[in-house]
Write an enzyme that holds these catalytic residues in place. Structure first.
Site, PDB file in Angstrom:
ATOM      1  N   CYS A  81      36.283   1.894 -48.601  1.00 42.82           N
ATOM      2  CA  CYS A  81      35.372   1.948 -49.904  1.00 42.82           C
ATOM      3  C   CYS A  81      33.882   2.236 -49.389  1.00 42.82           C
ATOM      4  O   CYS A  81      33.437   1.385 -48.599  1.00 42.82           O
ATOM      5  CB  CYS A  81      35.426   0.814 -50.759  1.00 42.82           C
ATOM      6  SG  CYS A  81      34.446   0.862 -52.176  1.00 42.82           S
ATOM      7  N   CYS A  90      35.480  -6.766 -53.644  1.00 40.20           N
ATOM      8  CA  CYS A  90      36.871  -6.903 -52.580  1.00 40.20           C
ATOM      9  C   CYS A  90      36.041  -7.628 -51.519  1.00 40.20           C
ATOM     10  O   CYS A  90      34.852  -7.456 -51.195  1.00 40.20           O
ATOM     11  CB  CYS A  90      37.351  -5.761 -52.203  1.00 40.20           C
ATOM     12  SG  CYS A  90      37.904  -4.282 -53.425  1.00 40.20           S
ATOM     13  N   GLU A 343      50.180 -22.756 -76.160  1.00 41.28           N
ATOM     14  CA  GLU A 343      48.947 -22.308 -75.806  1.00 41.28           C
ATOM     15  C   GLU A 343      47.766 -22.659 -76.605  1.00 41.28           C
ATOM     16  O   GLU A 343      47.931 -22.445 -77.884  1.00 41.28           O
ATOM     17  CB  GLU A 343      48.902 -20.561 -75.834  1.00 41.28           C
ATOM     18  CG  GLU A 343      47.784 -19.756 -75.284  1.00 41.28           C
ATOM     19  CD  GLU A 343      47.386 -20.190 -74.143  1.00 41.28           C
ATOM     20  OE1 GLU A 343      46.030 -20.630 -74.248  1.00 41.28           O
ATOM     21  OE2 GLU A 343      47.870 -19.878 -73.105  1.00 41.28           O
ATOM     22  N   ASP A 391      52.687 -21.545 -66.554  1.00 39.66           N
ATOM     23  CA  ASP A 391      51.921 -20.613 -65.755  1.00 39.66           C
ATOM     24  C   ASP A 391      50.350 -21.047 -66.148  1.00 39.66           C
ATOM     25  O   ASP A 391      49.799 -20.419 -67.142  1.00 39.66           O
ATOM     26  CB  ASP A 391      52.120 -19.043 -66.232  1.00 39.66           C
ATOM     27  CG  ASP A 391      51.379 -18.004 -65.597  1.00 39.66           C
ATOM     28  OD1 ASP A 391      50.667 -18.251 -64.623  1.00 39.66           O
ATOM     29  OD2 ASP A 391      51.187 -16.785 -66.176  1.00 39.66           O
ATOM     30  N   CYS A 418      48.471 -19.389 -59.862  1.00 41.70           N
ATOM     31  CA  CYS A 418      47.365 -18.421 -59.278  1.00 41.70           C
ATOM     32  C   CYS A 418      46.559 -19.220 -58.389  1.00 41.70           C
ATOM     33  O   CYS A 418      45.617 -18.640 -58.025  1.00 41.70           O
ATOM     34  CB  CYS A 418      46.874 -17.895 -60.377  1.00 41.70           C
ATOM     35  SG  CYS A 418      45.877 -18.927 -61.581  1.00 41.70           S
TER      36      CYS A 418
END
Length: 464
Positions: A81, A90, A343, A391, A418
């Protein structure tokens, strides 16, 4: 006297939590005392020896830029990139992809080993065949002069103007560049965070890789009326002519000082206020503020792994905790007898209900409530589930929620994470309740970044 700049040679020992290299050197201060200077150096790899320029080295911790790589890591490559040196999107494009995957596997192993679990339970991270153009959603920011880009690495107030983006879908980038050209042609100003003035704040682009439908959402400090009517009409014309897959063109007013993609008033410039996406054969409606996995290819692998580990049965009841819009709820609902989703975000629960209805599922129950209180309410009316999936966000579920899960005694728990560190501390809470960690499968949803997802299975031991 304060030293403002000093060159040093540093060996990189490890990464920080953002993926930058870390190293340290001993130096003598103005009083002749040896002190350790801890440095964070972006775009370096462990084992490398680098020459750096340190600003104000009299401070104990500093961020420094590498002037020269004196001894390079064998897996170092040239980042493809053109914006990599400055853009904060990134952090690992300079590292061979297989090296990134090994580091992510080791991160997960270290996290669970620190909590007393066997690191051998962690499998090798599942990567992508093609780790480029994988994102289905991007949030770009306008600089005060109207240029469109992403934040500079380590400097939230500076925007790097972009010509391309190698992690976003190609059509998304083309549409974003068209909006950038439109802004330039009409000499529109971006928002100044310091002065709290200017028009354009953000551009959100999201696209379904399954249906092809795209959404463009402009966030601005005023509505698309008055002097803006002609420029906005031109924007609509350009997008409709060049990008027929844009099914939602939105103008969202945001006057709040907080630098977030939020809306006080919404205007549909063309199409509808949502797009259709698909996951595991199920259709979802996505609004501008809908949370949905940003890497659909790898997200499908998360779903497949969760189903494989959970082994859902038609005779069973299941709870989906932190269910969002039903990404996991819908695939599991077709495989169990009853499913309850919990949720805290009400708009997500409304979307989950609508998505279940759109897909003809009649065995679901969705509750808008805090996770711990939601479990209590569901258990009272629903009974003990055989299967529970959670999750949670990066901060994890937390001890109170995990202990409540433990007391509810589902036979099997599938944890989709995550954040390996909060995942490890969360599952430690389940040990006193008789749960055994069976397997952990890391999945790389964000190539060229430090982030890694996991799917894990915990099983209630017999005779507990």
């Amino acid at each position: 006297m304060t030293v403002t700049n000093e060159e040093m040679i540093v060996e990189i020992k490890s990464f920080d939590e953002k993926g930058s290299g870390k190293g340290s050197v001993w130096r003598e201060d103005e009083k002749g005392i040896q002190k350790k200077l801890r440095l964070t150096i972006p775009q370096t790899l462990p084992g490398e020896k680098v020459r750096v320029l340190v600003d104000k080295p009299d401070r104990r911790r500093r961020r420094a830029d590498a002037l020269e790589i004196l001894e390079a890591h064998e897996e170092r490559i040239v980042a493809p990139c053109p914006h990599f040196d400055k853009c904060g999107g990134c952090v690992w494009q300079h590292w061979e992809f297989q090296g990134q995957l090994k580091a992510k596997t080791n991160h997960v192993k270290s996290a669970i080993e620190a909590q007393g679990f066997d690191p051998a339970l962690v499998k090798d991270t599942i990567g992508m065949d093609n780790p480029w153009h994988y994102r289905n959603k991007m949030e770009f920011t306008f600089s005060p002069d109207g240029a469109l880009g992403l934040h500079e690495q380590g400097n939230f107030r500076k925007i790097i103007s972009l010509e391309t983006c190698l992690i976003a879908g190609k059509e998304m980038v083309e549409a974003a560049m068209e909006v950038a050209e439109w802004v330039k042609d009409h000499q529109l100003k971006g928002y100044n965070k310091d002065l709290h003035e200017g028009l354009l704040r953000h551009l959100m682009v999201r696209q379904s890789f399954a249906t092809g439908e795209m959404m463009l959402a402009l966030f601005a400090t005023e509505g698309p009326t008055g002097e803006l009517e002609k420029p906005v009409a031109d924007l609509i014309k350009r997008i409709e002519e060049k990008f027929p897959l844009v099914k939602s063109l939105m103008w969202l007013e945001n006057t709040d000082w907080a630098d977030r993609t939020q809306s006080e008033k919404s205007h549909v410039l063309a199409g509808r206020d949502f797009i259709y996406d698909e996951m595991d054969g199920y259709r979802f409606r996505l609004w501008f503020d809908t949370f949905f996995q940003t890497n659909p290819t790898q997200a499908q692998k998360l779903v497949d792994l969760a189903v494989e580990m959970g082994e859902p049965k038609k005779s069973e009841k299941m709870i989906d905790l932190f269910c969002g819009v039903g990404t996991f709820s819908l695939p599991f609902a077709s495989r169990v007898g009853q499913l309850a989703g919990i949720e805290i975000v009400e708009s997500s629960i409304e979307s989950a209900k609508r998505n279940a209805t759109d897909n003809g599922l009649t065995n679901t129950y969705f509750l808008a409530k805090d996770a711990r209180k939601g479990i209590d309410e569901v258990l009272e009316s629903f009974g003990r589930p055989e299967l529970l999936l959670l999750d949670p966000p990066r901060s994890g579920a937390g001890g109170k929620v995990m202990r409540r899960i433990g007391r509810s005694q589902p036979e099997r728990i599938v944890y989709v994470s995550c954040n390996p560190d909060t995942f490890a501390t969360d599952i430690k809470e389940l040990e006193p309740f008789g749960y055994e960690l069976k397997t952990v499968q890391p999945v790389d949803l964000f190539p060229h970044t430090v982030h890694v997802e996991c799917v894990a299975l915990l099983v209630l031991k017999e005779n507990n």
